[in-house]
Design a protein around this motif. Structure first.
Motif, PDB file in Angstrom:
ATOM      1  N   GLU A  38       0.832  -1.203   0.000  1.00 40.63           N
ATOM      2  CA  GLU A  38       0.000   0.000   0.000  1.00 40.63           C
ATOM      3  C   GLU A  38       0.868   1.256   0.000  1.00 40.63           C
ATOM      4  O   GLU A  38       0.552   2.248  -0.663  1.00 40.63           O
ATOM      5  N   ARG A  39       1.968   1.183   0.750  1.00 39.16           N
ATOM      6  CA  ARG A  39       2.871   2.339   0.797  1.00 39.16           C
ATOM      7  C   ARG A  39       3.541   2.544  -0.558  1.00 39.16           C
ATOM      8  O   ARG A  39       3.749   3.685  -0.999  1.00 39.16           O
ATOM      9  N   ILE A  40       3.895   1.457  -1.227  1.00 39.18           N
ATOM     10  CA  ILE A  40       4.486   1.563  -2.571  1.00 39.18           C
ATOM     11  C   ILE A  40       3.483   2.191  -3.536  1.00 39.18           C
ATOM     12  O   ILE A  40       3.835   3.052  -4.356  1.00 39.18           O
ATOM     13  N   ALA A  41       2.221   1.751  -3.449  1.00 41.19           N
ATOM     14  CA  ALA A  41       1.187   2.324  -4.313  1.00 41.19           C
ATOM     15  C   ALA A  41       1.046   3.823  -4.065  1.00 41.19           C
ATOM     16  O   ALA A  41       0.940   4.620  -5.007  1.00 41.19           O
ATOM     17  N   GLN A  42       1.055   4.213  -2.797  1.00 42.74           N
ATOM     18  CA  GLN A  42       0.971   5.650  -2.483  1.00 42.74           C
ATOM     19  C   GLN A  42       2.187   6.395  -3.018  1.00 42.74           C
ATOM     20  O   GLN A  42       2.061   7.508  -3.549  1.00 42.74           O
ATOM     21  N   LEU A  43       3.365   5.770  -2.898  1.00 42.83           N
ATOM     22  CA  LEU A  43       4.585   6.370  -3.437  1.00 42.83           C
ATOM     23  C   LEU A  43       4.453   6.618  -4.940  1.00 42.83           C
ATOM     24  O   LEU A  43       4.809   7.696  -5.433  1.00 42.83           O
ATOM     25  N   GLU A  47       2.139  13.033  -5.850  1.00 44.80           N
ATOM     26  CA  GLU A  47       2.378  14.078  -6.840  1.00 44.80           C
ATOM     27  C   GLU A  47       3.408  15.100  -6.385  1.00 44.80           C
ATOM     28  O   GLU A  47       3.562  16.146  -7.015  1.00 44.80           O
ATOM     29  N   ALA A  48       4.126  14.807  -5.303  1.00 45.21           N
ATOM     30  CA  ALA A  48       5.183  15.721  -4.846  1.00 45.21           C
ATOM     31  C   ALA A  48       6.284  15.802  -5.893  1.00 45.21           C
ATOM     32  O   ALA A  48       6.640  14.800  -6.523  1.00 45.21           O
ATOM     33  N   GLN A  49       6.843  16.973  -6.070  1.00 43.34           N
ATOM     34  CA  GLN A  49       7.853  17.176  -7.102  1.00 43.34           C
ATOM     35  C   GLN A  49       9.170  16.489  -6.763  1.00 43.34           C
ATOM     36  O   GLN A  49       9.833  15.936  -7.634  1.00 43.34           O
ATOM     37  N   PRO A  55       6.220   9.086  -0.287  1.00 39.91           N
ATOM     38  CA  PRO A  55       4.912   9.727  -0.365  1.00 39.91           C
ATOM     39  C   PRO A  55       4.782  10.829   0.679  1.00 39.91           C
ATOM     40  O   PRO A  55       5.105  10.618   1.857  1.00 39.91           O
ATOM     41  N   CYS A  56       4.328  11.991   0.248  1.00 43.33           N
ATOM     42  CA  CYS A  56       4.330  13.168   1.115  1.00 43.33           C
ATOM     43  C   CYS A  56       3.155  13.200   2.084  1.00 43.33           C
ATOM     44  O   CYS A  56       3.233  13.807   3.148  1.00 43.33           O
ATOM     45  N   GLY A  57       2.035  12.566   1.698  1.00 44.22           N
ATOM     46  CA  GLY A  57       0.860  12.568   2.564  1.00 44.22           C
ATOM     47  C   GLY A  57       0.053  13.841   2.511  1.00 44.22           C
ATOM     48  O   GLY A  57      -0.968  13.958   3.196  1.00 44.22           O
ATOM     49  N   ALA A  58       0.494  14.834   1.719  1.00 48.16           N
ATOM     50  CA  ALA A  58      -0.186  16.135   1.704  1.00 48.16           C
ATOM     51  C   ALA A  58      -0.758  16.510   0.345  1.00 48.16           C
ATOM     52  O   ALA A  58      -1.671  17.328   0.270  1.00 48.16           O
ATOM     53  N   CYS A  59      -0.224  15.930  -0.739  1.00 48.67           N
ATOM     54  CA  CYS A  59      -0.713  16.286  -2.074  1.00 48.67           C
ATOM     55  C   CYS A  59      -2.091  15.675  -2.326  1.00 48.67           C
ATOM     56  O   CYS A  59      -2.578  14.841  -1.554  1.00 48.67           O
ATOM     57  N   ASP A  60      -2.709  16.091  -3.424  1.00 47.53           N
ATOM     58  CA  ASP A  60      -4.030  15.548  -3.760  1.00 47.53           C
ATOM     59  C   ASP A  60      -3.973  14.039  -3.954  1.00 47.53           C
ATOM     60  O   ASP A  60      -4.868  13.312  -3.517  1.00 47.53           O
ATOM     61  N   GLY A  61      -2.902  13.564  -4.627  1.00 47.02           N
ATOM     62  CA  GLY A  61      -2.783  12.130  -4.863  1.00 47.02           C
ATOM     63  C   GLY A  61      -2.738  11.343  -3.566  1.00 47.02           C
ATOM     64  O   GLY A  61      -3.407  10.312  -3.424  1.00 47.02           O
ATOM     65  N   CYS A  62      -1.947  11.794  -2.606  1.00 48.39           N
ATOM     66  CA  CYS A  62      -1.853  11.106  -1.309  1.00 48.39           C
ATOM     67  C   CYS A  62      -3.164  11.178  -0.538  1.00 48.39           C
ATOM     68  O   CYS A  62      -3.596  10.188   0.073  1.00 48.39           O
TER      69      CYS A  62
END
Length: 315
Positions: A38-43, A47-49, A55-62
């Protein structure tokens, strides 16, 4: 994030631009493979640059991923494993069909991935399909997944999680990059269990064969497990058969070790049998390994468990 799986995630961060189209995370049950997947999928969907922040946990994707509604992510698993609350009926919906949830991944679930994987990404990035546990597929389902692995659409990544990779088709294994997730060091596992507030962590970690997440599950069910280990008897509930056969197999192995003059591995509290019974207990343990697979099939719980108990060595 489990500390012993963090190095795997860090290694993937360093090659995001050259990842394979399919990863196979494999290892014993209870070492954190699904959480890592699941963490890999989030990674992959973050959408962090800066790659180092993903995974940043703050972008729209996260946020969408953590909320369970990312449009570029699909999770394929048996109906029986569906999380509580998923697919709950809305008010006014037609009543759902009654029946026992499937313990296998259905071919329709995998075929349904085709439309998802061949469409353009909603967010202009990757599309990720997580399959767990991958060995819970029948031949038709496996062949349907194999088609996607053989001709993967551009921008699509499969993440397969397997407790028993030997049960997968060789052609599926050959089209994935295998990522082994071993049992963590005992001290690391005990430290994590202590942080979770698990009581008698050493005992249950031994019972789990070193797998910390399984140890936490066993500790939460310690009263029923202690009763089962002290006085195993027939069970009526088919859903309890796997736990029942698992306990008997651990008892059998501990008794075999003791009969050979070795310390018990699973700390089941078994008494030392006569040395001459060592091979009988080993044979019984091997037979229970096959029975554990049968326990997932529609069998009569009481008859099945009674037959297993009846074949237990007497000494």
């Amino acid at each position: 994030m489990l500390p012993w799986t963090q190095p795997v995630l860090d290694s993937l961060k360093g090659r995001l631009d050259r990842l394979p189209h399919a990863l196979l995370l494999h290892g014993p049950r209870g070492v954190g493979k699904l959480e890592l997947a699941e963490r890999i999928a989030q990674l992959l969907l973050c959408e962090a640059q800066e790659a180092a922040r993903r995974p940043c946990g703050a972008c729209d994707g996260c946020r969408w991923f953590l909320g369970g509604n990312h449009p570029d992510f699909r999770r394929i698993e048996p109906e029986a494993m569906a999380r509580q609350g998923e697919g709950a009926e809305e008010e006014g919906d037609a009543p759902a069909k009654k029946g026992r949830p499937s313990t296998q991944i259905k071919v329709e679930q995998v075929r349904g991935l085709a439309d998802f994987l061949n469409l353009r990404s909603h967010r202009g990035g990757l599309r990720v399909a997580l399959v767990h546990p991958a060995e819970d597929m029948n031949p038709n389902t496996s062949n349907a997944l194999l088609k996607g692995l053989e001709e993967p659409p551009a921008g699509a990544i499969f993440v397969l999680v397997s407790h028993r990779p030997a049960r997968l088709l060789p052609t599926i294994r050959s089209r994935c990059v295998a990522v082994p997730i071993p049992i963590p060091p005992r001290e690391a596992a005990l430290q994590w269990l202590a942080g979770q507030g698990v009581k008698d962590a050493e005992r249950w970690l031994s019972y789990a064969g070193g797998a910390p997440l399984r140890a936490a599950e066993y500790a939460a069910d310690s009263v029923a497990l202690e009763r089962l280990l002290q006085s195993p008897g027939p069970v009526d509930d088919r859903d309890q058969l796997e736990r029942f056969t698992d306990a008997l197999q651990k008892i059998a192995l501990d008794r075999a070790f003791l009969a050979f003059g070795l310390p018990p591995k699973y700390r089941t509290g078994s008494a030392r049998p006569h040395p001459a019974a060592a091979r009988a207990w080993l044979a019984y343990a091997r037979r229970l390994g096959q029975d554990r697979l049968l326990a997932g099939h529609p069998v009569n719980g009481r008859l099945f468990s009674s037959e297993i108990l009846g074949s237990m060595p007497k000494s």
